[in-house]
Design an enzyme around this catalytic site. Structure first.
Site, short mmCIF file in Angstrom:
data_model
loop_
_atom_site.label_atom_id
_atom_site.label_comp_id
_atom_site.label_asym_id
_atom_site.label_seq_id
_atom_site.Cartn_x
_atom_site.Cartn_y
_atom_site.Cartn_z
N GLU A 1 35.60 55.41 14.08
CA GLU A 1 35.29 56.65 13.37
C GLU A 1 34.99 57.66 14.47
OE1 GLU A 1 32.03 58.04 10.05
OE2 GLU A 1 32.12 55.94 10.62
N ARG B 1 29.50 40.89 16.69
CA ARG B 1 29.42 42.13 17.44
C ARG B 1 28.68 41.87 18.74
NH1 ARG B 1 27.94 46.59 15.05
NH2 ARG B 1 26.77 47.49 16.74
N LYS C 1 26.37 54.42 17.84
CA LYS C 1 26.70 55.80 18.20
C LYS C 1 25.60 56.75 17.76
CE LYS C 1 31.55 55.32 17.14
NZ LYS C 1 31.75 55.35 15.69
#
Ligand code: ATP
Ligand code: MG
Length: 611
Positions: A69, A314, A324
């Site tokens: 994104e 992850r 982020k």
């Protein structure tokens, strides 16, 4: 000074042959052996079933994708995903697409899009295949997504719900309780379609209704309790402007993006595991055909077989945060100098810190791919950098905390005002790279910590009466020091022992236990050196919802004025060096300039953090 190519022994490409297997490789190898995707056709660009059917057999054996994104700069966690997705495509004759997941109308910025492209390229990967770019943006699929939603409605798999947000929340139930069907759930397809068209036409308020998949309000998997797939939101989209006032939900959009792009293996992190049943449900509904009572045949919208989703753990890295949003907070609250602050775990930050693509690829390989979440120690990342720089970084001497050493007998034994030539290999294991040259004279800079007036036990460096070697120079014997009014040492004195210069016959006739690094006052250069330490004091700064700002390390940056050897005058931004005895340093890519050198500590020589 140019850095030599990475040494063969440490280049990740050399490890290709014995790359450890992992569950993703096993899945891909099985699919290739069984020909799961062998019948796929590729229309040359993303598209629906008809588009691909009209194309050629897919030249890519597998297709993966990296779908960020564009709402921030990529971090080391994304690097793991990039290495997995692009790495698997490379290893199995496939293609990896770079897809900007921009279905959310807010927050996307061109700055982030460009930085993401740069980051993927910098890591050594590309999305081109033949003449095709494979650089996509999810918002280009809005038309198809709308059509897919209409199809679900017509086939009886979706309905427009006008319950309030609160009613929907209550009726969803929870882990222990099944949900309750919405009173709008039994509307006819025609009614639903009309309502959905009204939603698109802007006839209803934001939030007044949503389109929901019609699955099972009693499902033990809450994600299957009629998830919302379209919402009304009046927002200008960076790509589609004001064309839409309804936007697809991520869980609806993502499988469709994968399907249109002919993705075979859609790899994501473990938190999406619960979404997989909906991923499969949706793609099955879009692949299958339905014959309506009036004889019309609906469906077959996307090519079969559809992509499959697989989840991996992850990356959680100690002493940093990898989100982020949290990294953005550090930037916007001025806790760091920017996204590329060398203390940041962003790829631009790591790059500025001196990290190389080889080091990050090696790291990704070393941490492997697993199905259970764990924390990786930061020292693992640092170890990879050390390993990849050792074979390539040019050596140099630098004095980070300089105090002057005066060789009091220099004028008698060497001649007043005389300078002597010294040299050292650019790299100890690469004699072909040649030598660096520098001078020695009556005055040299040494590390303040290399002198002790009263030495602790086991101290072999300078103290009155002790002999040490000035590396690549002569043996000297310490005679004393001078202090200022506060007792701070301002100068150290020693005498030079003649005929002991490194590399000359008989130079080792005088045995010493200590060797110290130094830089001559005559040809040393002053340089700004930024000594970085971990950004956070706690290993898991944001674990359990903690306020990570509170564990920021107040001493994560110390700027010193160092004296460095003259060979560093030709250092260019991004050049990496080993400052002997200190560690690996990089000429700062932003602030370093000829005549105004700035070096960043990339990593120390030894691991000072690991247990
Ligand atoms: P963030 O919370 O930092 O924004 P994200 O997962 O929302 O992370 P995206 O831009 O949506 O970021 O992620 C792009 C891809 O990178 C996704 O496939 C995601 O799974 C992967 N990714 C993100 N963070 C990590 C991580 N820490 N380890 C491995 N993969 C990650
Ligand atoms: Mg995200």
């Amino acid at each position: 000074m140019t850095s030599p190519a990475p040494s063969k022994a440490t280049h990740p490409a050399d490890k290709e042959a014995h790359k450890p297997s992992n569950f993703l490789r096993q899945i891909i190898e099985k699919d290739l052996a069984e020909g799961t995707y062998a019948s796929r056709r590729w229309g040359g660009s993303p598209g629906d079933a008809a588009h691909h059917a009209a194309g050629q057999p897919d030249p890519a054996k597998i297709r993966t994708r990296f779908p960020p994104e564009p709402n921030g700069y990529l971090h080391v966690g994304h690097a793991k995903s990039i290495c997995i997705n692009f790495g698997l495509a490379r290893d199995y004759g496939g293609v990896c697409h770079l897809r900007f997941d921009d279905t959310n109308p807010e927050k996307e910025e061109l700055e982030y899009v460009n930085s993401i492209k740069d980051a993927v390229k910098w890591l050594g990967f590309g999305w081109e295949n033949g003449g095709e770019s494979n650089l996509y943006q999810a918002s280009d699929y809005f038309d198809f997504m709308y059509r897919a939603a209409e199809h679900l409605i017509e086939a009886g798999h979706a309905y427009v719900d006008e319950q309030t947000v609160e009613q929907m929340r209550i009726n969803r139930g929870d882990f222990g309780h099944p949900g309750t069907n919405s009173p709008f759930r039994s509307r006819t397809a025609a009614e639903n379609l009309a309502r959905f068209h009204e939603m698109k036409a802007g006839l209803h308020e934001d939030g007044s209704m949503v389109l929901r998949a019609k699955i099972d309000m009693a499902s033990p998997n809450i994600n299957l309790r009629d998830p919302a797939i379209y919402r009304i939101r009046r927002a200008t989209h960076h790509n589609t402007g004001d064309k839409w006032c309804i936007y697809p939900m991520y869980t609806f959009a993502h499988p469709i993006e994968d399907a249109l792009e002919n993705i075979t293996h859609s790899l994501c992190t473990l938190e999406f595991e619960d979404q997989r049943p909906f991923y499969d449900w949706l793609l099955e509904r879009l692949t299958e055909t339905t014959t309506l009572p009036d004889g019309r045949v609906l469906g077959g919208l996307i090519s079969a077989p559809p992509p499959r989703q697989y989840e991996f753990a992850r990356l959680n890295l100690t002493y940093v945060v990898t989100s982020k949003r949290k990294l953005a907070q550090l930037v916007y609250d001025h806790k760091v100098s920017g996204w590329d602050d060398p203390r940041m775990p962003t790829l631009v930050g790591l790059r500025r810190r001196g990290y190389t693509p080889e080091a990050i690829q090696l790291f990704a390989e070393r941490i492997g791919v697993t199905k259970s979440d764990s924390w990786i120690d930061y020292s693992t990342l640092e170890g990879c950098l050390r390993e990849t720089l050792d074979g390539s970084a040019a050596r140099a001497m630098a004095v980070l905390d300089p105090v002057k050493l005066v060789l009091t007998n220099w004028d008698e034994v060497m001649g007043a005002g005389k300078l002597d030539d010294c040299s050292a290999p650019i790299h100890p294991h690469h004699p072909e790279l040649g030598k660096r040259n520098f001078k020695i004279g009556k005055e040299v800079w040494i590390e303040r910590g290399d002198f002790e007036e009263t030495p602790p036990k086991g101290f072999f460096r300078l103290f009155p009466g002790n002999k040490v070697r000035l590396k690549y120079g002569h043996v000297i014997e310490c005679t004393g020091c001078t202090k200022d009014a506060e007792g701070k040492i301002t100068e150290v004195q020693a005498t030079l022992i003649p005929d002991t210069k490194s590399g000359t016959p008989g130079s080792d006739s005088v045995k010493v236990k200590g060797v110290i690094t130094w830089v001559a006052v005559a040809d040393g250069l002053s340089a700004e050196v930024r000594m970085y330490d971990r950004l956070f004091l706690e290993a898991q700064p944001d674990a359990g919802g903690k306020d990570f700002i509170e564990s920021l390390n107040p001493n994560s940056l110390k700027v010193v004025t160092a004296m460095v050897e003259p060979s560093l005058a030709s250092a260019k931004a991004d050049d990496k060096f080993q400052f002997e005895r200190h560690g690996y340093f990089v000429a700062d890519r932003v602030d370093h300039a000829a005549g105004r050198p700035v070096f960043n500590l990339a990593v120390g020589l030894k691991d000072s953090w690991g247990k």
